[in-house]
Design a protein around this motif. Sequence first.
Motif, PDB file in Angstrom:
ATOM      1  N   VAL A   5       0.852  -1.191   0.000  1.00 27.83           N
ATOM      2  CA  VAL A   5       0.000   0.000   0.000  1.00 27.83           C
ATOM      3  C   VAL A   5       0.890   1.245   0.000  1.00 27.83           C
ATOM      4  CG1 VAL A   5      -1.779   1.273   1.261  1.00 27.83           C
ATOM      5  CG2 VAL A   5      -1.815  -1.241   1.252  1.00 27.83           C
ATOM      6  N   LYS A   6       0.682   2.104  -0.989  1.00 30.96           N
ATOM      7  CA  LYS A   6       1.424   3.363  -1.083  1.00 30.96           C
ATOM      8  C   LYS A   6       0.594   4.547  -0.593  1.00 30.96           C
ATOM      9  CE  LYS A   6       5.196   1.717  -2.871  1.00 30.96           C
ATOM     10  NZ  LYS A   6       6.436   1.732  -2.101  1.00 30.96           N
ATOM     11  N   LYS A   7      -0.742   4.472  -0.814  1.00 32.42           N
ATOM     12  CA  LYS A   7      -1.625   5.577  -0.413  1.00 32.42           C
ATOM     13  C   LYS A   7      -3.051   5.050  -0.335  1.00 32.42           C
ATOM     14  CE  LYS A   7      -3.334  10.061  -1.996  1.00 32.42           C
ATOM     15  NZ  LYS A   7      -3.422  10.970  -3.138  1.00 32.42           N
ATOM     16  N   VAL A   8      -3.802   5.512   0.658  1.00 34.16           N
ATOM     17  CA  VAL A   8      -5.213   5.174   0.796  1.00 34.16           C
ATOM     18  C   VAL A   8      -6.016   6.465   0.645  1.00 34.16           C
ATOM     19  CG1 VAL A   8      -6.989   4.257   2.329  1.00 34.16           C
ATOM     20  CG2 VAL A   8      -4.701   3.234   2.343  1.00 34.16           C
ATOM     21  N   ASP A   9      -6.973   6.484  -0.281  1.00 34.42           N
ATOM     22  CA  ASP A   9      -7.834   7.648  -0.511  1.00 34.42           C
ATOM     23  C   ASP A   9      -9.279   7.229  -0.245  1.00 34.42           C
ATOM     24  OD1 ASP A   9      -9.313   9.797  -1.408  1.00 34.42           O
ATOM     25  OD2 ASP A   9      -8.138  10.087  -3.235  1.00 34.42           O
ATOM     26  N   LYS A  10      -9.685   7.328   1.033  1.00 31.55           N
ATOM     27  CA  LYS A  10     -11.024   6.879   1.422  1.00 31.55           C
ATOM     28  C   LYS A  10     -12.108   7.707   0.737  1.00 31.55           C
ATOM     29  CE  LYS A  10      -9.560   5.107   5.893  1.00 31.55           C
ATOM     30  NZ  LYS A  10      -9.657   5.221   7.337  1.00 31.55           N
ATOM     31  N   ALA A  11     -11.878   9.008   0.563  1.00 30.50           N
ATOM     32  CA  ALA A  11     -12.888   9.875  -0.051  1.00 30.50           C
ATOM     33  C   ALA A  11     -13.208   9.424  -1.473  1.00 30.50           C
ATOM     34  CB  ALA A  11     -12.408  11.328  -0.042  1.00 30.50           C
ATOM     35  N   ALA A  12     -12.185   8.987  -2.209  1.00 29.86           N
ATOM     36  CA  ALA A  12     -12.388   8.561  -3.598  1.00 29.86           C
ATOM     37  C   ALA A  12     -12.666   7.066  -3.708  1.00 29.86           C
ATOM     38  CB  ALA A  12     -11.160   8.925  -4.431  1.00 29.86           C
ATOM     39  N   GLY A  13     -12.505   6.331  -2.606  1.00 30.30           N
ATOM     40  CA  GLY A  13     -12.713   4.884  -2.640  1.00 30.30           C
ATOM     41  C   GLY A  13     -11.633   4.162  -3.408  1.00 30.30           C
ATOM     42  N   LYS A  14     -10.390   4.671  -3.305  1.00 32.17           N
ATOM     43  CA  LYS A  14      -9.280   4.117  -4.088  1.00 32.17           C
ATOM     44  C   LYS A  14      -8.053   3.894  -3.214  1.00 32.17           C
ATOM     45  CE  LYS A  14     -10.823   6.233  -8.365  1.00 32.17           C
ATOM     46  NZ  LYS A  14     -10.496   7.092  -9.490  1.00 32.17           N
ATOM     47  N   VAL A  15      -7.191   2.999  -3.697  1.00 27.34           N
ATOM     48  CA  VAL A  15      -5.931   2.710  -3.020  1.00 27.34           C
ATOM     49  C   VAL A  15      -4.829   2.649  -4.075  1.00 27.34           C
ATOM     50  CG1 VAL A  15      -6.318   0.193  -3.091  1.00 27.34           C
ATOM     51  CG2 VAL A  15      -4.758   1.158  -1.391  1.00 27.34           C
ATOM     52  N   THR A  16      -3.659   3.208  -3.752  1.00 36.41           N
ATOM     53  CA  THR A  16      -2.500   3.119  -4.636  1.00 36.41           C
ATOM     54  C   THR A  16      -1.644   1.966  -4.154  1.00 36.41           C
ATOM     55  OG1 THR A  16      -2.550   5.515  -4.973  1.00 36.41           O
ATOM     56  CG2 THR A  16      -0.517   4.373  -5.587  1.00 36.41           C
ATOM     57  N   LEU A  17      -1.359   1.028  -5.060  1.00 39.85           N
ATOM     58  CA  LEU A  17      -0.592  -0.163  -4.725  1.00 39.85           C
ATOM     59  C   LEU A  17       0.597  -0.327  -5.658  1.00 39.85           C
ATOM     60  CD1 LEU A  17      -3.543  -2.716  -4.367  1.00 39.85           C
ATOM     61  CD2 LEU A  17      -2.279  -1.642  -2.505  1.00 39.85           C
ATOM     62  N   THR A  31       3.266   0.488 -10.103  1.00 39.72           N
ATOM     63  CA  THR A  31       2.503   1.149  -9.050  1.00 39.72           C
ATOM     64  C   THR A  31       1.337   1.855  -9.727  1.00 39.72           C
ATOM     65  OG1 THR A  31       4.461   1.462  -7.683  1.00 39.72           O
ATOM     66  CG2 THR A  31       2.582   2.898  -7.213  1.00 39.72           C
ATOM     67  N   MET A  32       0.125   1.610  -9.226  1.00 40.69           N
ATOM     68  CA  MET A  32      -1.041   2.249  -9.839  1.00 40.69           C
ATOM     69  C   MET A  32      -2.169   2.384  -8.825  1.00 40.69           C
ATOM     70  SD  MET A  32      -2.634  -0.766 -12.242  1.00 40.69           S
ATOM     71  CE  MET A  32      -4.244  -0.008 -12.422  1.00 40.69           C
ATOM     72  N   VAL A  33      -3.175   3.157  -9.212  1.00 40.17           N
ATOM     73  CA  VAL A  33      -4.350   3.402  -8.373  1.00 40.17           C
ATOM     74  C   VAL A  33      -5.440   2.404  -8.758  1.00 40.17           C
ATOM     75  CG1 VAL A  33      -6.131   5.076  -7.761  1.00 40.17           C
ATOM     76  CG2 VAL A  33      -3.788   5.843  -8.189  1.00 40.17           C
ATOM     77  N   PHE A  34      -6.044   1.793  -7.740  1.00 42.48           N
ATOM     78  CA  PHE A  34      -7.130   0.842  -7.944  1.00 42.48           C
ATOM     79  C   PHE A  34      -8.377   1.324  -7.223  1.00 42.48           C
ATOM     80  CE2 PHE A  34      -3.330  -1.738  -8.180  1.00 42.48           C
ATOM     81  CZ  PHE A  34      -3.606  -2.695  -9.146  1.00 42.48           C
ATOM     82  N   LYS A  35      -9.548   1.056  -7.804  1.00 41.87           N
ATOM     83  CA  LYS A  35     -10.794   1.130  -7.051  1.00 41.87           C
ATOM     84  C   LYS A  35     -10.831  -0.102  -6.158  1.00 41.87           C
ATOM     85  CE  LYS A  35     -14.173   3.591  -9.748  1.00 41.87           C
ATOM     86  NZ  LYS A  35     -15.482   3.473 -10.396  1.00 41.87           N
ATOM     87  N   VAL A  36     -11.685  -0.104  -5.150  1.00 42.39           N
ATOM     88  CA  VAL A  36     -11.900  -1.302  -4.336  1.00 42.39           C
ATOM     89  C   VAL A  36     -13.378  -1.663  -4.398  1.00 42.39           C
ATOM     90  CG1 VAL A  36      -9.942  -0.977  -2.768  1.00 42.39           C
ATOM     91  CG2 VAL A  36     -12.125   0.071  -2.213  1.00 42.39           C
ATOM     92  N   SER A  37     -13.665  -2.965  -4.451  1.00 43.89           N
ATOM     93  CA  SER A  37     -15.067  -3.383  -4.573  1.00 43.89           C
ATOM     94  C   SER A  37     -15.808  -3.238  -3.245  1.00 43.89           C
ATOM     95  CB  SER A  37     -15.164  -4.821  -5.098  1.00 43.89           C
ATOM     96  OG  SER A  37     -14.532  -5.723  -4.224  1.00 43.89           O
TER      97      SER A  37
END
Length: 71
Positions: A5-17, A31-37
């Motif tokens: 995990v590089k960054k967690v963006d709860k407001a956008a519902g995304k995580v950078t991995l 390294t890229m940004v993912f949505k989470v289900s």
Amino acid sequence: VDGQVKKVDKAAGKVTLSHGPLTNLNMPAMTMVFKVSNATWLDQMKTGDKIRFMADNINGAITVVHFEAAK
């Protein structure tokens, strides 16, 4: 696949991995940004965590569909 995990963006519902190759998506390690289900997963992730996860293309968005803390 293994990731970190590089960054967690709860407001956008995304995580950078940062992750190894995603063979099901023909994607090399990067390294890229993912949505989470499931947005509640973001409460369980923090920067620097090592995880194992599965991602898939859901409606055109690369989305984490399963994750667990790395052992």
